[in-house]
Motif scaffolding. Structure first.
Motif, PDB file in Angstrom:
ATOM      1  N   UNK A  52       3.352  -6.650 -12.354  1.00  0.00           N
ATOM      2  CA  UNK A  52       2.488  -6.625 -11.170  1.00  0.00           C
ATOM      3  C   UNK A  52       3.004  -5.645 -10.126  1.00  0.00           C
ATOM      4  N   UNK A  53       4.223  -5.136 -10.308  1.00  0.00           N
ATOM      5  CA  UNK A  53       4.789  -4.187  -9.360  1.00  0.00           C
ATOM      6  C   UNK A  53       4.261  -2.780  -9.622  1.00  0.00           C
ATOM      7  N   UNK A  54       4.078  -2.023  -8.547  1.00  0.00           N
ATOM      8  CA  UNK A  54       3.631  -0.633  -8.676  1.00  0.00           C
ATOM      9  C   UNK A  54       4.640   0.169  -9.492  1.00  0.00           C
ATOM     10  N   UNK A  55       4.171   1.142 -10.270  1.00  0.00           N
ATOM     11  CA  UNK A  55       5.079   1.930 -11.108  1.00  0.00           C
ATOM     12  C   UNK A  55       6.215   2.584 -10.332  1.00  0.00           C
ATOM     13  N   UNK A  56       5.951   3.032  -9.112  1.00  0.00           N
ATOM     14  CA  UNK A  56       6.984   3.664  -8.312  1.00  0.00           C
ATOM     15  C   UNK A  56       8.131   2.737  -7.980  1.00  0.00           C
ATOM     16  N   UNK A  63      12.249  -3.597  -1.480  1.00  0.00           N
ATOM     17  CA  UNK A  63      11.739  -2.243  -1.710  1.00  0.00           C
ATOM     18  C   UNK A  63      10.234  -2.223  -1.476  1.00  0.00           C
ATOM     19  N   UNK A  64       9.777  -1.270  -0.655  1.00  0.00           N
ATOM     20  CA  UNK A  64       8.357  -1.128  -0.338  1.00  0.00           C
ATOM     21  C   UNK A  64       7.912   0.293  -0.640  1.00  0.00           C
ATOM     22  N   UNK A  65       6.727   0.427  -1.238  1.00  0.00           N
ATOM     23  CA  UNK A  65       6.183   1.745  -1.573  1.00  0.00           C
ATOM     24  C   UNK A  65       4.934   2.035  -0.756  1.00  0.00           C
ATOM     25  N   UNK A  66       4.881   3.202  -0.146  1.00  0.00           N
ATOM     26  CA  UNK A  66       3.693   3.660   0.567  1.00  0.00           C
ATOM     27  C   UNK A  66       2.681   4.211  -0.428  1.00  0.00           C
ATOM     28  N   UNK A  67       1.416   4.327  -0.028  1.00  0.00           N
ATOM     29  CA  UNK A  67       0.404   4.878  -0.943  1.00  0.00           C
ATOM     30  C   UNK A  67       0.736   6.260  -1.478  1.00  0.00           C
ATOM     31  N   UNK A  68       1.516   7.057  -0.728  1.00  0.00           N
ATOM     32  CA  UNK A  68       1.857   8.394  -1.210  1.00  0.00           C
ATOM     33  C   UNK A  68       3.127   8.407  -2.053  1.00  0.00           C
ATOM     34  N   UNK A  69       3.711   7.235  -2.329  1.00  0.00           N
ATOM     35  CA  UNK A  69       4.885   7.145  -3.176  1.00  0.00           C
ATOM     36  C   UNK A  69       6.205   7.082  -2.441  1.00  0.00           C
ATOM     37  N   UNK A  70       6.202   7.286  -1.122  1.00  0.00           N
ATOM     38  CA  UNK A  70       7.441   7.184  -0.354  1.00  0.00           C
ATOM     39  C   UNK A  70       7.946   5.739  -0.378  1.00  0.00           C
ATOM     40  N   UNK A  71       9.271   5.574  -0.264  1.00  0.00           N
ATOM     41  CA  UNK A  71       9.890   4.263  -0.420  1.00  0.00           C
ATOM     42  C   UNK A  71      10.728   3.875   0.792  1.00  0.00           C
ATOM     43  N   UNK A  72      10.728   2.564   1.081  1.00  0.00           N
ATOM     44  CA  UNK A  72      11.655   1.963   2.030  1.00  0.00           C
ATOM     45  C   UNK A  72      12.555   1.008   1.263  1.00  0.00           C
ATOM     46  N   UNK A 108      13.249   5.951   9.984  1.00  0.00           N
ATOM     47  CA  UNK A 108      12.931   4.844  10.885  1.00  0.00           C
ATOM     48  C   UNK A 108      11.715   4.054  10.433  1.00  0.00           C
ATOM     49  N   UNK A 109      10.647   4.751  10.041  1.00  0.00           N
ATOM     50  CA  UNK A 109       9.423   4.063   9.638  1.00  0.00           C
ATOM     51  C   UNK A 109       8.900   4.635   8.329  1.00  0.00           C
ATOM     52  N   UNK A 110       8.250   3.773   7.554  1.00  0.00           N
ATOM     53  CA  UNK A 110       7.561   4.191   6.335  1.00  0.00           C
ATOM     54  C   UNK A 110       6.107   4.449   6.694  1.00  0.00           C
ATOM     55  N   UNK A 111       5.624   5.628   6.395  1.00  0.00           N
ATOM     56  CA  UNK A 111       4.260   6.017   6.757  1.00  0.00           C
ATOM     57  C   UNK A 111       3.287   5.527   5.687  1.00  0.00           C
ATOM     58  N   UNK A 112       2.430   4.582   6.064  1.00  0.00           N
ATOM     59  CA  UNK A 112       1.440   4.015   5.159  1.00  0.00           C
ATOM     60  C   UNK A 112       0.078   4.615   5.514  1.00  0.00           C
ATOM     61  N   UNK A 113      -0.360   5.615   4.758  1.00  0.00           N
ATOM     62  CA  UNK A 113      -1.630   6.272   5.046  1.00  0.00           C
ATOM     63  C   UNK A 113      -2.763   5.568   4.303  1.00  0.00           C
ATOM     64  N   UNK A 114      -3.696   5.008   5.072  1.00  0.00           N
ATOM     65  CA  UNK A 114      -4.842   4.293   4.519  1.00  0.00           C
ATOM     66  C   UNK A 114      -6.109   4.799   5.192  1.00  0.00           C
ATOM     67  N   UNK A 115      -7.053   5.293   4.410  1.00  0.00           N
ATOM     68  CA  UNK A 115      -8.316   5.804   4.947  1.00  0.00           C
ATOM     69  C   UNK A 115      -8.098   6.847   6.034  1.00  0.00           C
ATOM     70  N   UNK A 116      -7.070   7.671   5.882  1.00  0.00           N
ATOM     71  CA  UNK A 116      -6.820   8.733   6.840  1.00  0.00           C
ATOM     72  C   UNK A 116      -6.062   8.305   8.082  1.00  0.00           C
ATOM     73  N   UNK A 121      -1.921  -2.316  -1.562  1.00  0.00           N
ATOM     74  CA  UNK A 121      -2.382  -1.135  -0.823  1.00  0.00           C
ATOM     75  C   UNK A 121      -3.800  -0.722  -1.180  1.00  0.00           C
ATOM     76  N   UNK A 122      -4.357  -1.232  -2.273  1.00  0.00           N
ATOM     77  CA  UNK A 122      -5.753  -0.952  -2.612  1.00  0.00           C
ATOM     78  C   UNK A 122      -6.702  -1.880  -1.861  1.00  0.00           C
ATOM     79  N   UNK A 123      -6.306  -3.125  -1.667  1.00  0.00           N
ATOM     80  CA  UNK A 123      -7.171  -4.106  -1.017  1.00  0.00           C
ATOM     81  C   UNK A 123      -7.100  -4.008   0.500  1.00  0.00           C
ATOM     82  N   UNK A 124      -5.928  -3.671   1.053  1.00  0.00           N
ATOM     83  CA  UNK A 124      -5.766  -3.610   2.508  1.00  0.00           C
ATOM     84  C   UNK A 124      -6.816  -2.731   3.189  1.00  0.00           C
ATOM     85  N   UNK A 125      -7.108  -1.511   2.694  1.00  0.00           N
ATOM     86  CA  UNK A 125      -8.145  -0.713   3.358  1.00  0.00           C
ATOM     87  C   UNK A 125      -9.519  -1.374   3.314  1.00  0.00           C
ATOM     88  N   UNK A 126      -9.780  -2.130   2.238  1.00  0.00           N
ATOM     89  CA  UNK A 126     -11.054  -2.840   2.158  1.00  0.00           C
ATOM     90  C   UNK A 126     -11.182  -3.894   3.241  1.00  0.00           C
TER      91      UNK A 126
END
Length: 371
Positions: free
Chosen positions: A89-93, A127-136, A190-198, A213-218
């Motif tokens: 269930x974890x993202x591939x990244x 470990x947290x992954x942003x939509x663009x693959x960046x990690x915290x 300092x912060x992980x950039x989570x880009x959703x819907x621009x 991250x797929x459901x949050x923008x919805x």
């Protein structure tokens, strides 16, 4: 989806694992409809579905084993480490990052915390992954004893795992069943950039963010659409976190104000609003349950924790001049309780968001309008 960990009895966290996805969703809808049956006139929108696998953007891994051969996963019945780095269930990244992280733990000789003897240092890896693959990446330690070795070997980890944008050490000196402590030592970023819907949301280490991250923008789009539909000129976002709902609800001629008890989350939200050029979206640190609705906005968005709004806030809203409430909930039980405590409002629309496939949990959003 099938999982070898589940089939072999190693991990049973995903209680619906192996159940066909359409059956899972039907069961969640039936559960939600039963809880909200006292309001039969509500319009139910089609649920928003998720990928059944590889959807989770955050991994909470308990560290076990030894410094030379650490495990990342859970603890078994004997409180010994069990490896779950192949969790489906974890993202591939996230899964791809575990091997470099385990190698780093071994290289830096960070002794895993042994629960039965209460000895060792490294308790959890978060470990947290942003939509663009960046990690915290956050190392949860009992003390600062390994900090020097972590700093020494960190350049090698950054070279092995270039997606790392934020690295921290969190201190949890107490022996208790929690994931993290209150003190955070920033090592990289300092912060992980989570880009959703621009829109870029800035996530700090201890801040809450939706795990899918797929459901949050919805969720954010649905709330925005309902706010647009009633043409609200002023909006409050209560329990705003890092500002996801507030920032997505922004529109010309509309003022939006978010309230959140966590000051770091508020600082993140303010940064996002400034970067997006949204001067009419503001945030303040405060307790949403102690809100004074004397100057009521046109609409309120609420996204409370599992315990719900509570009697005090429900009473405040019910007596206010707020025309519209958009309520996003991760616990339909407390949602139903809170709707019952808001008799001045009618339940107009309901939509289920399958934030957590393979489990019985789900997110649900409702539109309430003043009678």
């Amino acid at each position: 989806m099938h999982c070898g960990y589940f089939d072999n009895g190693i991990c049973r966290s995903c209680t619906l694992m192996g159940t066909p996805y359409d059956v899972q969703v039907a069961g969640k809808l039936a559960h939600a409809r039963e809880l909200l049956s006292p309001w039969p006139d509500a319009d139910w929108l089609a649920p928003m579905l998720s990928r059944p696998s590889q959807f989770r953007n955050r991994a909470k891994m308990v560290v076990g084993g030894t410094a030379g051969n650490p495990t990342l996963g859970i603890l078994d019945a004997a409180r010994e480490g069990v490896d779950l780095t192949g969790c489906g269930i974890l993202a591939p990244g996230l899964r791809a990052a575990f091997a470099p992280i385990a190698a780093f733990i071994a290289r830096a000789r960070i002794t895993p915390y042994h629960v039965p003897t209460r000895r060792g240092e490294l308790k959890n890896v978060l470990l947290t992954e942003a939509p663009d693959g960046a990690l915290m990446l956050r190392f949860v330690l009992r003390s600062t004893e390994p900090l020097g070795r972590i700093r020494k070997h960190l350049p090698t980890l950054l070279a092995d795992l270039p997606a790392l944008a934020v690295v921290t050490v969190n201190l949890l000196p107490e022996h208790k069943a929690v994931l993290e402590g209150e003190e955070e030592i920033m090592l990289v970023g300092e912060t992980l950039r989570m880009r959703l819907d621009g829109i870029v949301l800035h996530l700090r280490p201890a801040s809450f963010f939706q795990t899918n991250s797929d459901i949050a923008p919805g969720l954010y789009r649905q709330a925005r659409d309902w706010i647009d539909e009633v043409d609200a000129r002023s909006v409050w976002d209560l329990y705003c976190g890092v500002g996801g709902f507030a920032l997505h609800a922004a529109a010309p001629g509309r003022s939006v104000h978010g309230v959140e008890v966590s000051d770091p989350a508020v600082q993140s939200a303010r940064l996002s609003a400034a970067e997006a050029g949204l001067p009419d979206v503001t945030f303040s640190t405060g307790d949403a349950t102690r809100l004074d609705a004397a100057d009521s906005p046109d609409a309120v968005i609420v996204n409370p924790p599992r315990r719900g709004l509570g009697d005090r806030l429900c009473a405040t809203l019910d007596a206010s001049g707020v025309s519209t409430i958009v309520y996003s909930s991760c616990n339909a039980l407390t949602l139903a309780r809170d709707i019952a405590a808001l008799p001045a409002y009618a339940l107009k629309r309901v939509r289920l968001f399958d934030m957590f496939p393979q489990t019985e949990h789900y997110e649900i959003m409702v539109l309430l309008t003043r009678r």
